[in-house]
Write a protein that holds these residues in place. Structure first.
Motif, short mmCIF file in Angstrom:
data_model
loop_
_atom_site.label_atom_id
_atom_site.label_comp_id
_atom_site.label_asym_id
_atom_site.label_seq_id
_atom_site.Cartn_x
_atom_site.Cartn_y
_atom_site.Cartn_z
N ARG A 64 -6.66 4.78 7.50
CA ARG A 64 -7.88 5.32 7.30
C ARG A 64 -8.15 6.74 7.50
O ARG A 64 -9.23 7.34 7.42
CB ARG A 64 -8.65 4.61 8.40
N ASP A 65 -7.16 7.58 7.48
CA ASP A 65 -7.09 9.06 7.57
C ASP A 65 -7.22 9.36 5.97
O ASP A 65 -6.28 9.63 5.20
CB ASP A 65 -5.78 9.59 8.15
N LEU A 66 -8.42 9.83 5.66
CA LEU A 66 -8.85 9.98 4.32
C LEU A 66 -9.84 11.33 4.32
O LEU A 66 -10.68 11.25 5.14
CB LEU A 66 -9.39 8.68 3.71
N PRO A 67 -9.87 11.99 3.33
CA PRO A 67 -10.98 13.01 3.08
C PRO A 67 -12.35 12.17 3.16
O PRO A 67 -12.50 11.15 2.98
CB PRO A 67 -10.70 13.39 1.61
N ASP A 68 -13.07 12.93 3.41
CA ASP A 68 -14.42 12.64 3.60
C ASP A 68 -15.09 12.23 2.49
O ASP A 68 -14.81 12.61 1.29
CB ASP A 68 -15.51 13.82 4.33
N GLY A 69 -15.83 10.87 2.57
CA GLY A 69 -16.70 10.22 1.45
C GLY A 69 -15.79 9.15 0.64
O GLY A 69 -15.90 8.74 -0.35
N ALA A 94 -13.56 5.89 0.87
CA ALA A 94 -13.49 4.52 1.55
C ALA A 94 -12.25 3.77 1.19
O ALA A 94 -11.70 4.03 0.31
CB ALA A 94 -14.71 3.91 0.98
N VAL A 95 -11.88 2.79 2.19
CA VAL A 95 -10.78 2.08 2.15
C VAL A 95 -10.99 0.63 1.77
O VAL A 95 -11.86 0.15 2.37
CB VAL A 95 -9.87 1.98 3.30
N PRO A 96 -10.67 -0.12 0.45
CA PRO A 96 -10.97 -1.20 0.30
C PRO A 96 -10.48 -2.23 1.51
O PRO A 96 -9.59 -1.89 2.03
CB PRO A 96 -10.18 -1.63 -0.87
N GLU A 97 -11.41 -3.23 1.80
CA GLU A 97 -11.10 -4.21 2.76
C GLU A 97 -9.93 -4.66 2.46
O GLU A 97 -9.25 -5.14 3.56
CB GLU A 97 -12.43 -5.03 3.00
N THR A 98 -9.45 -5.10 1.43
CA THR A 98 -8.22 -5.77 1.33
C THR A 98 -6.82 -4.85 1.31
O THR A 98 -5.86 -5.33 1.51
CB THR A 98 -8.07 -6.39 -0.31
N ARG A 99 -6.98 -3.45 1.47
CA ARG A 99 -6.05 -2.76 1.56
C ARG A 99 -5.15 -2.81 3.05
O ARG A 99 -5.78 -2.73 3.99
CB ARG A 99 -6.25 -1.06 1.47
N GLN A 100 -4.11 -3.06 3.01
CA GLN A 100 -3.12 -3.09 4.17
C GLN A 100 -2.32 -2.05 4.39
O GLN A 100 -1.92 -1.93 5.68
CB GLN A 100 -2.41 -4.55 4.38
N PRO A 128 -0.60 2.12 3.87
CA PRO A 128 -1.22 3.44 3.44
C PRO A 128 -0.92 3.70 2.11
O PRO A 128 -0.03 2.96 1.30
CB PRO A 128 -0.34 4.20 4.46
N TRP A 129 -1.53 4.70 1.56
CA TRP A 129 -1.33 5.02 0.38
C TRP A 129 -0.14 5.77 -0.06
O TRP A 129 0.53 6.07 0.88
CB TRP A 129 -2.75 6.04 0.09
N GLY A 130 0.02 6.28 -1.28
CA GLY A 130 1.36 6.88 -1.49
C GLY A 130 1.53 8.31 -0.98
O GLY A 130 1.13 8.86 -0.09
N THR A 131 2.26 8.89 -1.88
CA THR A 131 2.82 10.43 -1.67
C THR A 131 1.69 11.45 -1.52
O THR A 131 1.57 11.93 -0.35
CB THR A 131 3.60 10.83 -3.10
N ALA A 132 0.70 11.25 -2.16
CA ALA A 132 -0.62 12.48 -1.84
C ALA A 132 -1.22 12.18 -0.30
O ALA A 132 -1.49 12.95 0.17
CB ALA A 132 -1.66 12.25 -3.03
N HIS A 133 -1.24 10.80 -0.19
CA HIS A 133 -1.85 10.37 1.19
C HIS A 133 -0.93 10.59 2.17
O HIS A 133 -1.27 11.43 3.30
CB HIS A 133 -2.16 8.93 1.26
N ALA A 134 0.40 10.76 2.16
CA ALA A 134 1.59 11.26 3.11
C ALA A 134 1.25 12.69 3.26
O ALA A 134 1.32 13.23 4.44
CB ALA A 134 2.67 10.86 2.74
N VAL A 135 1.08 13.45 2.23
CA VAL A 135 0.96 14.87 2.40
C VAL A 135 -0.37 15.13 2.83
O VAL A 135 -0.39 16.11 3.82
CB VAL A 135 1.11 15.45 0.92
#
Length: 170
Positions: A100-105, A107-113, A115-122
């Motif tokens: 859930r550590d994402l830029p403002d605005g 949203a995380v889909p309810e089904t997502r379990q 973390p996202w990939g490379t860009a999210h890790a950076v």
């Protein structure tokens, strides 16, 4: 380097950089296809991870700041099995990649379990990065020349750069 593989590597002299450079390592993968935590797997009889060799290459090029983006459950294994083999003057920070550590605005889909990939890790490491940085995956090896080229680049520029390899060499 010592002949005893269990000793810490001896680095001849500290490299003085005009512009400090960090190494950002993406090490939070699940290893689903591999069958486990690939970033902690050791190579042959070395008892070292692939990450170990990449970090030492970066260190020899002058990097003294390491940011490891990991899953929370991996921190104890990294702390016990990997970090003791790094040079003592290497500053190491852990970042936990959280879904859930994402830029403002955003949203995380309810089904997502997971973390996202490379860009999210950076993105997750943004608080620890105040200088130019090199991004690598913990389960790939880039070679000493790649680290040297990137560190040298950042001594003259703050623009982005990447090291590319001929396809047949990958």
């Amino acid at each position: 380097m010592s002949n005893n593989e269990n000793e810490k590597p001896q680095i001849d002299a500290a490299v003085a950089l005009k512009q400090p450079v960090s190494l950002l390592v993406l090490a939070g993968g699940m290893g689903s296809r591999f069958g486990g935590d690939k970033q902690l797997a050791t190579l042959g009889t070395t008892e070292r991870t692939l990450l170990h060799f990449s970090v030492l290459d970066a260190y020899r090029a002058g990097v003294r700041h390491l940011v490891l983006v990991v899953r929370e459950g991996l921190v104890p294994a990294f702390a016990a099995d990997v970090l003791p083999h790094f040079p003592q003057d290497l500053v190491v920070q852990f970042v936990i990649q959280r879904l859930r550590d994402l830029p403002d605005g955003t949203a995380v889909p309810e089904t997502r379990q997971k973390p996202w990939g490379t860009a999210h890790a950076v993105w997750a490491a943004r608080q620890q990065l105040s200088q130019p940085f090199i991004v690598i995956n913990a389960d790939d090896y880039y070679g000493a020349q790649a680290m040297q080229l990137l560190v040298q680049h950042f001594q003259h520029s703050t623009d982005w750069a990447m090291v590319a390899y001929p396809l047949q060499a990958t």
